[in-house]
Design a protein around this motif. Structure first.
Motif, PDB file in Angstrom:
ATOM      1  N   THR B 202       0.900  -0.844  -0.107  1.00  0.00           N
ATOM      2  CA  THR B 202       0.079   0.082   0.016  1.00  0.00           C
ATOM      3  C   THR B 202       0.958   1.170   0.164  1.00  0.00           C
ATOM      4  O   THR B 202       2.213   1.151   0.144  1.00  0.00           O
ATOM      5  CB  THR B 202      -1.020   0.302   1.244  1.00  0.00           C
ATOM      6  N   GLY B 203       0.441   2.152  -0.264  1.00  0.00           N
ATOM      7  CA  GLY B 203       0.999   3.679  -0.020  1.00  0.00           C
ATOM      8  C   GLY B 203       0.480   4.187   1.294  1.00  0.00           C
ATOM      9  O   GLY B 203      -0.081   3.470   2.111  1.00  0.00           O
ATOM     10  N   ALA B 204       0.797   5.239   1.605  1.00  0.00           N
ATOM     11  CA  ALA B 204       0.584   6.192   2.941  1.00  0.00           C
ATOM     12  C   ALA B 204       0.227   7.418   2.354  1.00  0.00           C
ATOM     13  O   ALA B 204       0.724   8.080   1.650  1.00  0.00           O
ATOM     14  CB  ALA B 204       1.583   5.834   3.863  1.00  0.00           C
ATOM     15  N   ASN B 205      -0.843   7.777   3.144  1.00  0.00           N
ATOM     16  CA  ASN B 205      -1.296   9.201   2.924  1.00  0.00           C
ATOM     17  C   ASN B 205      -0.683  10.180   4.014  1.00  0.00           C
ATOM     18  O   ASN B 205      -0.311  11.602   3.729  1.00  0.00           O
ATOM     19  CB  ASN B 205      -3.013   9.598   3.076  1.00  0.00           C
ATOM     20  N   PHE B 206      -0.370   9.404   5.171  1.00  0.00           N
ATOM     21  CA  PHE B 206       0.119  10.350   6.020  1.00  0.00           C
ATOM     22  C   PHE B 206       1.330   9.350   6.828  1.00  0.00           C
ATOM     23  O   PHE B 206       1.106   8.318   6.979  1.00  0.00           O
ATOM     24  CB  PHE B 206      -0.582  10.996   7.369  1.00  0.00           C
ATOM     25  N   ILE B 207       2.473  10.204   7.333  1.00  0.00           N
ATOM     26  CA  ILE B 207       3.424   9.316   8.127  1.00  0.00           C
ATOM     27  C   ILE B 207       3.459  10.131   9.535  1.00  0.00           C
ATOM     28  O   ILE B 207       3.596  11.209   9.602  1.00  0.00           O
ATOM     29  CB  ILE B 207       4.874   9.335   7.576  1.00  0.00           C
ATOM     30  N   ILE B 208       3.048   9.430  10.643  1.00  0.00           N
ATOM     31  CA  ILE B 208       2.926   9.984  11.771  1.00  0.00           C
ATOM     32  C   ILE B 208       3.946   9.965  12.817  1.00  0.00           C
ATOM     33  O   ILE B 208       4.107   8.885  13.357  1.00  0.00           O
ATOM     34  CB  ILE B 208       1.336   9.615  12.380  1.00  0.00           C
ATOM     35  N   ALA B 209       4.484  11.137  13.208  1.00  0.00           N
ATOM     36  CA  ALA B 209       5.784  10.915  13.706  1.00  0.00           C
ATOM     37  C   ALA B 209       5.676  10.487  15.408  1.00  0.00           C
ATOM     38  O   ALA B 209       6.305   9.655  15.763  1.00  0.00           O
ATOM     39  CB  ALA B 209       6.500  12.352  13.722  1.00  0.00           C
ATOM     40  N   ASP B 210       4.753  11.170  16.000  1.00  0.00           N
ATOM     41  CA  ASP B 210       4.486  10.838  17.345  1.00  0.00           C
ATOM     42  C   ASP B 210       3.965   9.548  17.716  1.00  0.00           C
ATOM     43  O   ASP B 210       4.194   9.040  18.832  1.00  0.00           O
ATOM     44  CB  ASP B 210       3.703  11.979  18.311  1.00  0.00           C
ATOM     45  N   MET B 216      -3.732   5.590   5.911  1.00  0.00           N
ATOM     46  CA  MET B 216      -4.064   5.525   4.749  1.00  0.00           C
ATOM     47  C   MET B 216      -5.544   5.421   4.217  1.00  0.00           C
ATOM     48  O   MET B 216      -6.376   5.132   5.357  1.00  0.00           O
ATOM     49  CB  MET B 216      -3.750   4.022   4.211  1.00  0.00           C
ATOM     50  N   THR B 217      -5.922   6.337   3.353  1.00  0.00           N
ATOM     51  CA  THR B 217      -7.354   6.817   3.109  1.00  0.00           C
ATOM     52  C   THR B 217      -7.837   5.980   1.987  1.00  0.00           C
ATOM     53  O   THR B 217      -7.359   5.876   0.843  1.00  0.00           O
ATOM     54  CB  THR B 217      -7.177   8.388   3.016  1.00  0.00           C
ATOM     55  N   GLU B 218      -9.118   5.637   2.053  1.00  0.00           N
ATOM     56  CA  GLU B 218      -9.724   4.901   0.813  1.00  0.00           C
ATOM     57  C   GLU B 218     -11.207   4.805   1.125  1.00  0.00           C
ATOM     58  O   GLU B 218     -11.645   5.187   2.037  1.00  0.00           O
ATOM     59  CB  GLU B 218      -9.149   3.501   0.830  1.00  0.00           C
ATOM     60  N   ASN B 219     -12.005   4.310   0.210  1.00  0.00           N
ATOM     61  CA  ASN B 219     -13.301   4.419   0.326  1.00  0.00           C
ATOM     62  C   ASN B 219     -13.793   2.740  -0.030  1.00  0.00           C
ATOM     63  O   ASN B 219     -14.896   2.312   0.465  1.00  0.00           O
ATOM     64  CB  ASN B 219     -14.047   5.127  -0.966  1.00  0.00           C
ATOM     65  N   GLU B 220     -12.862   1.934  -0.633  1.00  0.00           N
ATOM     66  CA  GLU B 220     -13.613   0.665  -1.135  1.00  0.00           C
ATOM     67  C   GLU B 220     -13.091  -0.417  -0.280  1.00  0.00           C
ATOM     68  O   GLU B 220     -14.042  -1.261  -0.154  1.00  0.00           O
ATOM     69  CB  GLU B 220     -12.838   0.397  -2.405  1.00  0.00           C
ATOM     70  N   GLY B 221     -12.310  -0.412   0.694  1.00  0.00           N
ATOM     71  CA  GLY B 221     -11.944  -1.426   1.718  1.00  0.00           C
ATOM     72  C   GLY B 221     -10.760  -2.326   1.166  1.00  0.00           C
ATOM     73  O   GLY B 221     -10.262  -3.116   1.815  1.00  0.00           O
ATOM     74  N   ASN B 222     -10.318  -2.330  -0.302  1.00  0.00           N
ATOM     75  CA  ASN B 222      -9.241  -2.851  -0.583  1.00  0.00           C
ATOM     76  C   ASN B 222      -8.067  -2.803  -0.162  1.00  0.00           C
ATOM     77  O   ASN B 222      -7.183  -3.522   0.175  1.00  0.00           O
ATOM     78  CB  ASN B 222      -9.312  -2.726  -2.101  1.00  0.00           C
ATOM     79  N   GLY B 223      -7.749  -1.283   0.472  1.00  0.00           N
ATOM     80  CA  GLY B 223      -6.598  -1.216   1.198  1.00  0.00           C
ATOM     81  C   GLY B 223      -6.737  -1.919   2.446  1.00  0.00           C
ATOM     82  O   GLY B 223      -5.606  -2.630   3.001  1.00  0.00           O
TER      83      GLY B 223
END
Lengths: 226, 453
Positions: B202-210, B216-223
């Motif tokens: 998968t990709g990532a929409n955000f990497i969260i430091a803390d 990861m953001t999606e609508n279908e559920g495949n992610g």
């Protein structure tokens, strides 16, 4: 770790563009940016139920666990034309255990899954996944699940019908409240995975036409107890 | 032929393709309606929301190295693995090696533009590994042997009939004109792949430091299925994706959804902290995050351009762009199309080859207006034009022509003379154009002024 690590970090520390001084980090929550539903004289549970309905999810409110059990049994019976026997799965969780103890019917019709059973090939055939939740978010109509409370990752996404059971104490106003509470649990109590679910699975990839049930559950029902 | 001449000929074909125009106009109109409604319903102050998002992203970029290290330390402590890739090839090779080590035969993927950027599918397939794109739009373009048309809506250019014909040919599916039935064909087609795949990417929409997590953001559920079922989960993310705090998602998720699709928040937003813990029922045994540079640190250090790294890949600038809507996504021939692509692609893919993208803009500023993180896109496109002219275009003819033009414009009599030439030459100038020649006024403003006086 690899050799490129230092190289990349170094180039990010060069600061060749000379942007200084460094800016402060603002809070992500500025209450003025969102429309505030409290001013519309609505309580969070009302807002939550309206949001879920608008997203084509189902909302049920049960005053106590016995009522929740009745609603759940009716839902399971209506879910498929065929006998649902052994096609519904749930996990071990204090709230679920209490509701399932109300009616002996559940023991014969819903399978409790665990680390072993979830990896069996049969699991992919299950029609209904029943889980607990971590939080309900009123503003967006979302439910927040983490692996620990939802019986792993796939129980809530692989079966085409997801039933989530929550209590009114789990309802918070905003996503910020839910994330803050989750983060403050601390390292040992955070699962490896959490997901914010807002309505049943959907896609508009074909001519921007909305279709439910793309890859995740086509149906999502939330039963709120209390 | 150069990339530039190819671009011009592709653009000319698409610009006069009315069927294509109608499809894109319809999709963009649907998008516009949804976005306008959601902005008004969800936000009382959209401007403050985007200023806040830009400020948080600015902070993240100013402290990028520290935040990446913070992410790494937190994530590795939970048993996750982090790989730093300086180039596209290094990132792809890491995945390839991992696939070989795990003897992977099948990989299931959710939508990720970063994997497109590193040409991952081609490399894996070349090594004999089956790659299943699971996002509906991505599956459609994969089956068609095409690249994504749009960073958010990969199959925006395909009609139901075209998709049905494709599914009939590639998946032996019955013909249908129903979007619902087509979606169900894709659902059934991929069902078993999630549980039988050896690796999920998968990709990532955000990497969260803390939190040491990715979101990861999606609508279908495949992610969700891709990161739940296979025993190995690989994430490929650009180094600019960092946000400082888990709670920052409470702003960025609604912002991304609003600008991306016109939803208040997308259906599924998953936050992954690491591989399966011992007390959890299921989940991958291994999780790898590849942090990809591939030109980003260069952009980071280039004057003015750092703000382009604020981008959250919502696609709003593509939908707003009159040039994108006319020439279509494939014409750009880069991973990131539209205005954001015109800004970053020349730096990621080589300025000499892709400098022409800086000219694929009317500089109208519609992109900057809609950007949820306030990137001054059209001025950055202008910066690229300057760079293109200074660093690449040593076109003597062009320079001479511009000098001539400046000389003409500096004197009234010379300008009048020019007008005479224009009148004579105009029919020839537009001989090879598809658009009709604009009519020159019978009298100039100066002439009219004189008459009035």
């Amino acid at each position: 770790m690899n050799s490129r690590r230092e190289q990349i970090l170094q180039s990010l520390r060069k600061d060749a563009t000379g942007i200084s001084p460094k800016s402060a980090l603002p809070s992500p929550q500025d209450s003025s940016i969102y429309r505030n539903f409290e001013t519309a004289h609505q309580n969070p549970l009302q807002v939550f139920s309206q949001k879920i309905a608008a997203l084509k999810g189902e909302f049920y409110h049960a005053s106590d666990e016995a009522t929740a059990a009745k609603i759940l049994r009716d839902l399971l019976n209506s879910a498929t034309e065929t006998n649902i026997k052994k096609l519904a799965a749930r996990h071990q969780h204090a709230l679920l255990d209490r509701i399932f103890a109300v009616d002996q019917w559940f023991a014969d019709n819903v399978q409790a899954i665990d680390h072993q059973k979830i990896f069996s090939p049969d699991f992919a055939e299950f029609m209904i996944g029943i889980t607990a939740v971590d939080f309900l978010v009123a503003r967006t109509g979302s439910i927040v699940l983490s692996t620990a409370t939802a019986g792993g990752r796939r129980l809530s996404v692989l079966p085409p019908f997801h039933i989530a059971i929550a209590t009114t104490e789990q309802l918070v106003v905003s996503l910020d409240d839910a994330l803050k509470a989750y983060h403050e649990r601390g390292e040992s109590k955070r699962s490896s995975y959490a997901t914010i679910i807002t309505g049943p699975s959907r896609t508009s990839d074909i001519e921007k036409i909305l279709v439910l049930g793309a890859h995740g559950p086509k149906r999502l029902a939330v039963i709120v107890v209390g | 032929m150069s990339e530039f001449t190819n671009f011009v000929s592709r653009a000319a074909v698409k610009a006069s393709d009315e069927v294509h125009r109608r499809k894109i106009a319809k999709a963009v109109a649907t998008y516009d309606t949804a976005v306008t409604g959601t902005k008004a319903n969800q936000f009382s102050d959209w401007q403050t929301a985007r200023n806040l998002a830009a400020a948080i992203k600015n902070y993240s970029l100013e402290n990028l190295a520290d935040l990446l290290e913070q992410f790494e330390a937190n994530f590795v402590a939970r048993g996750g693995k982090v790989f730093w890739a300086a180039t596209a090839a290094e990132a792809a090779d890491y995945v390839l090696q991992l696939a070989k080590d795990r003897r992977a035969k099948k990989i299931v993927k959710s939508k990720s533009m970063t994997t497109e950027e590193i040409d991952l599918n081609e490399k894996l397939e070349h090594a004999g590994i089956a790659v299943r794109e699971s996002d509906l739009g991505e599956l459609i373009v994969q089956l068609a042997g095409e690249k994504p048309y749009h960073i958010v809506t990969p199959a925006m250019h395909k009609s139901k009939a075209e998709i049905s014909a494709l599914f009939q040919e590639k998946l032996a599916a019955p013909t249908t004109e129903s979007a619902e039935e087509l979606t169900m064909i894709a659902r059934r087609h991929l069902r078993q792949d999630y549980v039988t795949a050896d690796i999920g990417i998968t990709g990532a929409n955000f990497i969260i430091a803390d939190a040491g997590a990715i979101s990861m953001t999606e609508n279908e559920g495949n992610g969700r299925l891709t990161m739940s079922c296979p025993p190995v989960h690989v994430v490929i993310a650009g180094i600019e994706k960092v946000i400082p705090r888990l709670t920052d998602l409470s702003l960025f998720l609604p912002l991304l959804a609003t600008s991306g699709t016109g939803q208040e928040i997308t259906c599924y937003n998953s936050i992954v902290f690491g591989p399966r813990r011992n007390d959890e029922d299921d989940g991958p045994e291994e999780m790898h995050v590849i942090l990809l540079d591939n030109g980003r640190s260069q952009l980071y250090n280039r004057p003015h351009f750092r703000e382009a790294l604020r981008c959250i890949r919502c696609g709003a600038c593509l939908n707003a762009c009159p040039v994108f809507r006319t020439i279509g996504g494939h014409t750009y021939n880069v991973t990131y199309q539209g205005p954001i692509g015109a800004v970053i692609s020349p730096h990621y893919n080589g300025l000499p080859q892709f400098q022409h993208l800086a000219f694929a803009s009317s500089l109208c500023g519609a992109c900057s207006d809609v950007c949820p993180v306030h990137i001054d896109l059209h001025h950055l496109i202008l910066e690229n034009r300057v760079a293109a002219i200074r660093e690449v275009r040593q076109n003597l003819f062009w320079r001479a022509a511009m000098k001539m033009y400046a000389w003409m414009m500096r004197s009234r009599p010379r300008l009048n003379l020019m007008r005479g030439f224009m009148k004579l030459g105009q029919p020839f100038l537009f001989m090879f154009e598809k658009k009709p020649a604009p009519k020159l006024a019978a009298k100039t403003f100066a002439e009219l002024w004189k008459e009035k006086a």
